[in-house]
Design a protein around this motif. Structure first.
Motif, PDB file in Angstrom:
ATOM      1  N   PHE A 148     -38.193  -9.667  -2.157  1.00 39.91           N
ATOM      2  CA  PHE A 148     -39.275  -9.369  -1.527  1.00 39.91           C
ATOM      3  C   PHE A 148     -40.342  -8.931  -2.397  1.00 39.91           C
ATOM      4  CE2 PHE A 148     -35.656  -8.622   1.371  1.00 39.91           C
ATOM      5  CZ  PHE A 148     -36.061  -8.905   2.477  1.00 39.91           C
ATOM      6  N   HIS A 149     -41.779  -8.721  -2.224  1.00 37.19           N
ATOM      7  CA  HIS A 149     -42.624  -8.495  -3.211  1.00 37.19           C
ATOM      8  C   HIS A 149     -42.410  -8.818  -4.629  1.00 37.19           C
ATOM      9  CE1 HIS A 149     -43.739  -6.254   0.314  1.00 37.19           C
ATOM     10  NE2 HIS A 149     -42.653  -5.716   0.509  1.00 37.19           N
ATOM     11  N   PRO A 150     -42.647  -9.950  -5.216  1.00 43.72           N
ATOM     12  CA  PRO A 150     -42.345 -10.307  -6.464  1.00 43.72           C
ATOM     13  C   PRO A 150     -43.097  -9.627  -7.474  1.00 43.72           C
ATOM     14  CG  PRO A 150     -43.234 -12.130  -5.226  1.00 43.72           C
ATOM     15  CD  PRO A 150     -43.080 -11.088  -4.390  1.00 43.72           C
ATOM     16  N   LEU A 151     -44.458  -9.197  -7.363  1.00 42.67           N
ATOM     17  CA  LEU A 151     -45.219  -8.497  -8.092  1.00 42.67           C
ATOM     18  C   LEU A 151     -45.275  -7.278  -8.037  1.00 42.67           C
ATOM     19  CD1 LEU A 151     -47.926 -11.455  -8.605  1.00 42.67           C
ATOM     20  CD2 LEU A 151     -45.793 -11.056 -10.061  1.00 42.67           C
ATOM     21  N   TYR A 152     -45.849  -6.892  -6.875  1.00 41.66           N
ATOM     22  CA  TYR A 152     -46.005  -5.604  -6.472  1.00 41.66           C
ATOM     23  C   TYR A 152     -46.133  -5.519  -4.944  1.00 41.66           C
ATOM     24  CZ  TYR A 152     -50.825  -7.274  -5.426  1.00 41.66           C
ATOM     25  OH  TYR A 152     -51.871  -8.488  -4.807  1.00 41.66           O
ATOM     26  N   SER A 153     -45.805  -4.107  -4.360  1.00 37.20           N
ATOM     27  CA  SER A 153     -45.824  -3.982  -2.859  1.00 37.20           C
ATOM     28  C   SER A 153     -47.026  -3.499  -2.269  1.00 37.20           C
ATOM     29  CB  SER A 153     -44.540  -3.478  -2.426  1.00 37.20           C
ATOM     30  OG  SER A 153     -44.430  -3.134  -1.282  1.00 37.20           O
ATOM     31  N   SER A 154     -47.483  -3.830  -1.259  1.00 40.15           N
ATOM     32  CA  SER A 154     -48.664  -3.116  -0.479  1.00 40.15           C
ATOM     33  C   SER A 154     -48.286  -3.088   0.826  1.00 40.15           C
ATOM     34  CB  SER A 154     -49.967  -4.097  -0.676  1.00 40.15           C
ATOM     35  OG  SER A 154     -50.130  -5.139  -0.120  1.00 40.15           O
ATOM     36  N   GLY A 155     -47.110  -3.207   1.371  1.00 39.30           N
ATOM     37  CA  GLY A 155     -46.828  -3.105   2.776  1.00 39.30           C
ATOM     38  C   GLY A 155     -45.321  -3.553   2.842  1.00 39.30           C
ATOM     39  N   THR A 156     -45.190  -4.195   4.220  1.00 43.94           N
ATOM     40  CA  THR A 156     -43.702  -4.566   4.678  1.00 43.94           C
ATOM     41  C   THR A 156     -43.453  -6.106   4.610  1.00 43.94           C
ATOM     42  OG1 THR A 156     -43.717  -2.455   5.955  1.00 43.94           O
ATOM     43  CG2 THR A 156     -41.794  -4.107   6.301  1.00 43.94           C
ATOM     44  N   ALA A 157     -42.418  -6.527   4.105  1.00 42.73           N
ATOM     45  CA  ALA A 157     -42.395  -8.173   4.142  1.00 42.73           C
ATOM     46  C   ALA A 157     -40.964  -8.322   4.947  1.00 42.73           C
ATOM     47  CB  ALA A 157     -42.242  -8.788   2.832  1.00 42.73           C
ATOM     48  N   VAL A 158     -40.867  -9.255   5.855  1.00 40.92           N
ATOM     49  CA  VAL A 158     -39.791  -9.476   6.753  1.00 40.92           C
ATOM     50  C   VAL A 158     -39.457 -11.026   6.695  1.00 40.92           C
ATOM     51  CG1 VAL A 158     -41.493  -9.526   8.518  1.00 40.92           C
ATOM     52  CG2 VAL A 158     -38.976  -9.259   9.116  1.00 40.92           C
ATOM     53  N   VAL A 159     -38.279 -11.173   6.680  1.00 42.60           N
ATOM     54  CA  VAL A 159     -37.889 -12.640   6.732  1.00 42.60           C
ATOM     55  C   VAL A 159     -36.681 -12.715   7.836  1.00 42.60           C
ATOM     56  CG1 VAL A 159     -35.662 -12.248   5.034  1.00 42.60           C
ATOM     57  CG2 VAL A 159     -37.005 -14.607   5.163  1.00 42.60           C
ATOM     58  N   ARG A 160     -36.402 -13.982   8.366  1.00 46.72           N
ATOM     59  CA  ARG A 160     -35.305 -14.140   9.400  1.00 46.72           C
ATOM     60  C   ARG A 160     -34.780 -15.480   9.054  1.00 46.72           C
ATOM     61  NH1 ARG A 160     -38.713 -16.026  14.971  1.00 46.72           N
ATOM     62  NH2 ARG A 160     -38.972 -18.236  14.350  1.00 46.72           N
ATOM     63  N   GLY A 161     -33.805 -15.546   9.756  1.00 44.83           N
ATOM     64  CA  GLY A 161     -32.769 -16.911   9.641  1.00 44.83           C
ATOM     65  C   GLY A 161     -33.457 -17.935  10.069  1.00 44.83           C
ATOM     66  N   ASP A 162     -33.043 -19.030   9.914  1.00 40.20           N
ATOM     67  CA  ASP A 162     -33.744 -20.356  10.435  1.00 40.20           C
ATOM     68  C   ASP A 162     -33.029 -20.928  11.750  1.00 40.20           C
ATOM     69  OD1 ASP A 162     -31.242 -21.136   9.382  1.00 40.20           O
ATOM     70  OD2 ASP A 162     -32.248 -22.731   7.857  1.00 40.20           O
ATOM     71  N   THR A 163     -31.637 -20.138  11.985  1.00 41.73           N
ATOM     72  CA  THR A 163     -30.934 -20.516  13.292  1.00 41.73           C
ATOM     73  C   THR A 163     -30.906 -19.289  14.268  1.00 41.73           C
ATOM     74  OG1 THR A 163     -29.690 -21.834  11.762  1.00 41.73           O
ATOM     75  CG2 THR A 163     -28.889 -21.467  13.864  1.00 41.73           C
ATOM     76  N   PRO A 164     -31.199 -19.785  15.579  1.00 48.21           N
ATOM     77  CA  PRO A 164     -31.052 -18.550  16.432  1.00 48.21           C
ATOM     78  C   PRO A 164     -29.607 -18.409  16.982  1.00 48.21           C
ATOM     79  CG  PRO A 164     -31.922 -20.508  17.496  1.00 48.21           C
ATOM     80  CD  PRO A 164     -31.950 -20.793  16.118  1.00 48.21           C
ATOM     81  N   MET A 165     -29.408 -17.039  17.390  1.00 48.66           N
ATOM     82  CA  MET A 165     -27.969 -16.711  17.721  1.00 48.66           C
ATOM     83  C   MET A 165     -28.140 -16.956  19.093  1.00 48.66           C
ATOM     84  SD  MET A 165     -26.740 -16.034  14.784  1.00 48.66           S
ATOM     85  CE  MET A 165     -27.358 -15.761  13.101  1.00 48.66           C
ATOM     86  N   LEU A 166     -27.163 -17.527  19.946  1.00 46.44           N
ATOM     87  CA  LEU A 166     -27.298 -18.071  21.080  1.00 46.44           C
ATOM     88  C   LEU A 166     -26.424 -17.205  21.922  1.00 46.44           C
ATOM     89  CD1 LEU A 166     -27.724 -21.783  20.849  1.00 46.44           C
ATOM     90  CD2 LEU A 166     -29.495 -20.066  21.095  1.00 46.44           C
ATOM     91  N   LEU A 167     -26.226 -17.138  23.403  1.00 47.87           N
ATOM     92  CA  LEU A 167     -25.270 -16.783  24.248  1.00 47.87           C
ATOM     93  C   LEU A 167     -24.050 -17.239  24.279  1.00 47.87           C
ATOM     94  CD1 LEU A 167     -27.519 -16.173  27.391  1.00 47.87           C
ATOM     95  CD2 LEU A 167     -26.548 -14.353  25.722  1.00 47.87           C
ATOM     96  N   ASN A 168     -23.097 -16.579  24.401  1.00 48.38           N
ATOM     97  CA  ASN A 168     -21.649 -16.915  24.371  1.00 48.38           C
ATOM     98  C   ASN A 168     -21.066 -17.517  23.143  1.00 48.38           C
ATOM     99  OD1 ASN A 168     -21.840 -16.690  27.528  1.00 48.38           O
ATOM    100  ND2 ASN A 168     -22.578 -18.752  27.793  1.00 48.38           N
ATOM    101  N   HIS A 169     -21.570 -16.891  21.877  1.00 54.85           N
ATOM    102  CA  HIS A 169     -21.102 -17.166  20.609  1.00 54.85           C
ATOM    103  C   HIS A 169     -21.024 -15.915  20.105  1.00 54.85           C
ATOM    104  CE1 HIS A 169     -22.478 -21.322  21.757  1.00 54.85           C
ATOM    105  NE2 HIS A 169     -21.769 -21.775  20.833  1.00 54.85           N
ATOM    106  N   GLN A 170     -20.111 -15.837  19.145  1.00 59.29           N
ATOM    107  CA  GLN A 170     -19.976 -14.804  18.128  1.00 59.29           C
ATOM    108  C   GLN A 170     -20.451 -15.063  16.747  1.00 59.29           C
ATOM    109  OE1 GLN A 170     -15.780 -13.608  18.782  1.00 59.29           O
ATOM    110  NE2 GLN A 170     -15.864 -13.506  20.620  1.00 59.29           N
TER     111      GLN A 170
END
Length: 310
Positions: free
Chosen positions: A69-91
């Protein structure tokens, strides 16, 4: 529904010193960038999602497992998410190793829906995961957030810590682990979300973490029975497990981790569970009980007959 585990707040002893409850690394390796402790299982069913709009805020490795996150400097909040959704009826269970020492406003690991905006907070320092009803997050400071509230406080994480997340979309529970020790089920009723995504965020410049493990299994009586079997056996007896069960218990070790999220309350909130059409489970049984050492699964008939022989 929010469930606060029975956990004592941070306490101090009579001399004013903190008791032995604070963030710790998974191992005692000095060179964290070269450490591979806890990375025994090369299983990653999903990776971090690349987003060109956040390219200046995030640097993702070529295999899309390590993120800075923020490889040079930070001026806020960075967020990342996974590329696959978590679906019902799975663990689901995944682990993230923290590679840099956390500092600043917040560094968090958690889950959220697709309604979580990953770009609007780039110029604001905040605890993003859990700021509304669409996300849930564990802070490095030890607080668990949801809907702009601190649900409870527990041990946080530091450089070298392995943070685990166990999301049960059948029972509708969310549970965090630190160094593979459960912190207790924090939330129930998550079945009201059709799908959730793994997420992480940071306000600290040059902060880094790595996805080391990510696995899932469709909820079934077979999986539930396997968890109960593994939890009921001592370390010595586990060596006597039939060979056909040894492989799945090893590659899906998270099934044997302690968890108190395996019971469903009658008053649990959320959408009611819907019956699904019957499916052929022969493939699932063959995957779990396969072995060249004498244990096999016979052809599954309508009665789902399972035969084991030596």
């Amino acid at each position: 529904m929010i469930v606060s585990p029975a956990r004592t707040p941070l306490q101090t002893s009579g001399n004013g010193k903190m008791n032995d409850w604070y963030a710790k690394p998974y191992c005692q390796c000095r060179k964290y960038k070269l450490c591979d402790c806890g990375e025994d299982h090369d299983v990653t069913e999903w990776n971090w999602e690349e987003n060109r709009s956040n390219a200046s805020w995030l640097v993702i490795s070529q295999d899309r497992r390590q993120i800075t996150f923020h490889p040079l400097y930070s001026s806020g909040t960075a967020v990342v998410r996974g590329d696959t959704p978590m679906l019902l009826n799975h663990q689901y269970y995944w682990e993230i190793k923290v590679l840099s020492q956390p500092y600043g406003t917040d560094i968090m690991v958690g889950v959220g829906t697709n309604k979580v905006n990953t770009s609007d907070d780039n110029f604001e320092f905040m605890s993003l995961l859990g700021k509304d009803a669409e996300s849930y997050g564990l802070s490095y400071r030890g607080a668990v957030y949801h809907d702009a509230k601190v649900v409870f406080e527990t041990v946080g994480f530091c450089r070298g810590t392995i943070v685990g997340v166990r999301l049960d979309m059948w029972m509708g529970t969310l549970e965090f682990y630190v160094n593979r020790k459960p912190l207790g089920v924090t939330f129930r009723g998550l079945r009201r979300h059709c799908q959730l995504f793994p997420m992480a965020c940071s306000t600290a410049a040059q902060s880094s973490m790595k996805l080391t493990y990510a696995a899932s299994w469709r909820a079934s009586l077979l999986v539930h029975a396997a968890k109960i079997l593994a939890a009921s056996l001592s370390a010595d007896l586990r060596r006597q497990i039939p060979p056909g069960l040894t492989y799945p218990f090893k590659s899906h070790f998270w099934l044997t981790l302690p968890s108190d999220g395996d019971t469903l309350n009658d008053d649990e909130e959320g959408e009611p569970m819907q019956a699904e059409p019957a499916v052929d489970i022969s493939h699932e049984l063959s995957e779990v009980l396969r072995s060249p050492n004498g244990y096999h699964v016979d052809t599954v008939s309508r009665e789902y007959r399972v035969v084991l022989w030596q």
